[in-house]
Design an enzyme around this catalytic site. Structure first.
Site, mmCIF file in Angstrom:
data_model
loop_
_atom_site.group_PDB
_atom_site.id
_atom_site.type_symbol
_atom_site.label_atom_id
_atom_site.label_comp_id
_atom_site.label_asym_id
_atom_site.label_seq_id
_atom_site.Cartn_x
_atom_site.Cartn_y
_atom_site.Cartn_z
ATOM 1 N N SER A 1 -20.773 8.684 7.319
ATOM 2 C CA SER A 1 -19.825 7.615 7.647
ATOM 3 C C SER A 1 -20.357 6.723 8.764
ATOM 4 O O SER A 1 -20.265 5.487 8.698
ATOM 5 C CB SER A 1 -18.478 8.217 8.085
ATOM 6 O OG SER A 1 -17.844 8.879 7.023
ATOM 7 N N GLY B 1 -18.784 4.904 -2.886
ATOM 8 C CA GLY B 1 -17.480 4.282 -2.712
ATOM 9 C C GLY B 1 -17.343 3.621 -1.351
ATOM 10 O O GLY B 1 -16.709 2.572 -1.215
ATOM 11 N N SER C 1 -6.438 6.462 3.854
ATOM 12 C CA SER C 1 -7.815 6.207 3.428
ATOM 13 C C SER C 1 -8.569 5.436 4.501
ATOM 14 O O SER C 1 -8.240 4.285 4.792
ATOM 15 C CB SER C 1 -7.837 5.417 2.118
ATOM 16 O OG SER C 1 -9.149 4.962 1.837
ATOM 17 N N GLN D 1 -11.572 4.403 4.163
ATOM 18 C CA GLN D 1 -12.337 3.345 3.498
ATOM 19 C C GLN D 1 -11.500 2.081 3.338
ATOM 20 O O GLN D 1 -11.972 0.970 3.618
ATOM 21 C CB GLN D 1 -12.839 3.825 2.136
ATOM 22 C CG GLN D 1 -13.911 4.895 2.231
ATOM 23 C CD GLN D 1 -14.423 5.318 0.865
ATOM 24 O OE1 GLN D 1 -14.039 4.750 -0.162
ATOM 25 N NE2 GLN D 1 -15.287 6.317 0.848
ATOM 26 N N ASP E 1 -13.022 15.642 2.835
ATOM 27 C CA ASP E 1 -14.313 15.882 2.191
ATOM 28 C C ASP E 1 -14.733 17.344 2.248
ATOM 29 O O ASP E 1 -15.642 17.762 1.521
ATOM 30 C CB ASP E 1 -15.403 15.013 2.830
ATOM 31 C CG ASP E 1 -15.263 13.546 2.459
ATOM 32 O OD1 ASP E 1 -14.686 13.258 1.390
ATOM 33 O OD2 ASP E 1 -15.718 12.685 3.231
ATOM 34 N N LYS F 1 -12.011 10.905 -5.871
ATOM 35 C CA LYS F 1 -13.324 10.986 -5.233
ATOM 36 C C LYS F 1 -14.384 10.799 -6.324
ATOM 37 O O LYS F 1 -14.108 10.267 -7.398
ATOM 38 C CB LYS F 1 -13.464 12.321 -4.495
ATOM 39 C CG LYS F 1 -12.582 12.432 -3.259
ATOM 40 C CD LYS F 1 -13.078 11.513 -2.158
ATOM 41 C CE LYS F 1 -12.298 11.654 -0.869
ATOM 42 N NZ LYS F 1 -12.877 10.825 0.210
#
Length: 427
Positions: A21, A92, A166, A168, A312, A339
């Site tokens: 990340s 993603g 999320s 992201q 994760d 995922k």
């Protein structure tokens, strides 16, 4: 490939590869800052390399040297229209966060990925970006990739409540908000990893965080920095699990990131009775050394606001639960379904094939322990975390062989996984 089975004990010291990340985001902020950014300890996995190539295609000069990556940042206003579509591979993170970066650019870009990424819905990002004035075209009403988008130099600020927890989606909207005219407010459903917020401050920007509410003003500029990437706790989790469940084991993991939004795995291990010690703590770098020993584990319940802090790690936690005494229940984890694979179903299928007793539910799993695992054939379906989970599970197998199909998926996040496994395996 045939996996190593029947391990008699694990020992040794591993330096964990850089956090995925943080590696993604350091490339992005380095590209969007003015000046030369140097990144030390970056993860050179396939996902991060996709981000690196995307910014090269957007006109950023990036030099990959032995000890660091050097980025000649161009600022938001210096990105160039790419000559070809941007290939996001399996990532993603890349496609979602870069969508936010491109929201304020007035050129048209196509982004595509591999078969797995092409099945992952992007509407969580595209819906709010359209509200800000971005034109986006995807496949089906869920906006599956490839995506074609044209940003706007007149992005509207947004007040947006995230429908799901999320990091992201949050990060994509932050990148867009940085280019909007005015103040945007993003409200999280649950607190998620905060690497984007931390990095804004590190690169000289500002935002206000009050609980689950983030306020961010457009028109900010960033200044180049040196970034040191700590080891990825999501990668360390596989060795933590191995050390806990393979008898006669003791492992030391160096330079593991312990950002407070990522340490749910350590809390779950403690709740299950596992022995993990932290030492050499560096509060500035948010990193520490972790030492793990074989432990007798007990079942537990995992749900609520801890889920975004270990989303994760849930595949490897499921394996831990198969070796714990009693029942483990995982809930509030429906995010696993979108995922790289439907991780609820794929984890259950893989471990059940090896003799586990896992019942998938709409938002998680019910796992009965303790069970003996045996040989089986397992397919990663292109999901790196399924591959690594299976390799750790195989260490417990005393009867039969474990064959892993599409093992190359592990290169997404941990290219040296099997050489590290070899290093700590005895007998």
């Amino acid at each position: 490939m045939k996996l190593r089975t029947n391990a008699s004990g694990l020992s040794g010291t591993l330096k964990i590869p850089g956090d995925k990340s943080i590696s993604h985001r350091s490339i992005m902020f380095g590209s969007l800052a003015k000046g030369i950014t140097k990144i030390y300890g970056i993860l050179r996995g396939e996902d991060v390399l996709s981000t690196m190539q995307a910014f090269r295609d957007l006109g950023v000069e990036i030099k990959d040297k032995d000890d660091f990556v050097e980025i000649h940042g161009r600022g938001f206003d210096g990105l160039k229209s790419p000559k070809k579509a941007l290939d996001m591979g399996n990532s993603g993170t890349s496609i979602r966060l870069i969508s936010g970066v491109l929201a304020g650019q007035d050129f048209t870009v196509e982004m595509f990925g591999d078969d797995s990424l092409s099945k992952r819905p992007m509407d969580r990002v595209t819906v709010p970006l359209r509200q800000m004035g971005v034109q986006i075209l995807g496949r089906t009403e869920r906006d599956l990739p490839p995506l074609t988008m044209k940003g706007s130099k007149r992005l509207k600020p947004i007040r947006y409540e995230l429908p799901v927890a999320s990091a992201q989606v949050k990060s994509a909207l932050i990148f867009a908000a940085l280019q909007a005219s005015g103040e945007s407010v993003i409200i999280e459903k649950e607190k998620t990893r905060n690497h984007t917020e931390d990095m804004i401050k590190q690169f000289g920007g500002h935002l206000d965080v009050d609980g689950k509410e983030i306020r961010i003003s457009g028109g900010q500029e960033f200044t180049a920095q040196n970034v040191i990437v700590p080891g990825d706790i999501s990668s360390a989790a596989f060795w933590l699990a191995a050390g806990l469940i393979v008898s006669n084991s003791k492992l030391t993991l160096k330079n593991v990131g312990i950002n407070e939004t990522r340490t749910g795995i350590l809390e779950v291990i403690e709740a299950m009775g596992g022995k993990v010690e932290l030492s050499d703590r560096d509060d500035l770098a948010k990193a520490a050394t972790l030492t793990v020993e074989s432990s007798n584990l007990k079942g537990t319940e995992i749900g609520g606001d801890i889920i975004p802090r270990l989303i994760d790690e849930l595949p490897i936690i499921a394996l831990l639960a198969t070796q714990a005494n009693g029942r483990t229940v995982i809930y509030d984890a429906q995010e696993l379904k979108v995922k790289e694979t439907d991780r609820i179903q794929v984890v259950a299928d893989a471990l059940n094939a090896m003799g586990a007793k896992i019942t998938p539910t709409d938002d998680g799993m019910i796992i009965e322990g303790k069970t003996n695992l045996h040989g089986a054939k397992v397919n990663t379906f292109g999901d790196h975390r399924i591959g690594m989970m299976t390799a750790i599970a195989a260490l417990l197998v005393k009867e039969g062989e474990v064959e892993l199909e599409r093992a190359e998926a592990i290169n997404t996040s941990y290219p040296t996984f099997f050489s590290d496994l070899e290093r700590i395996t005895n007998g």
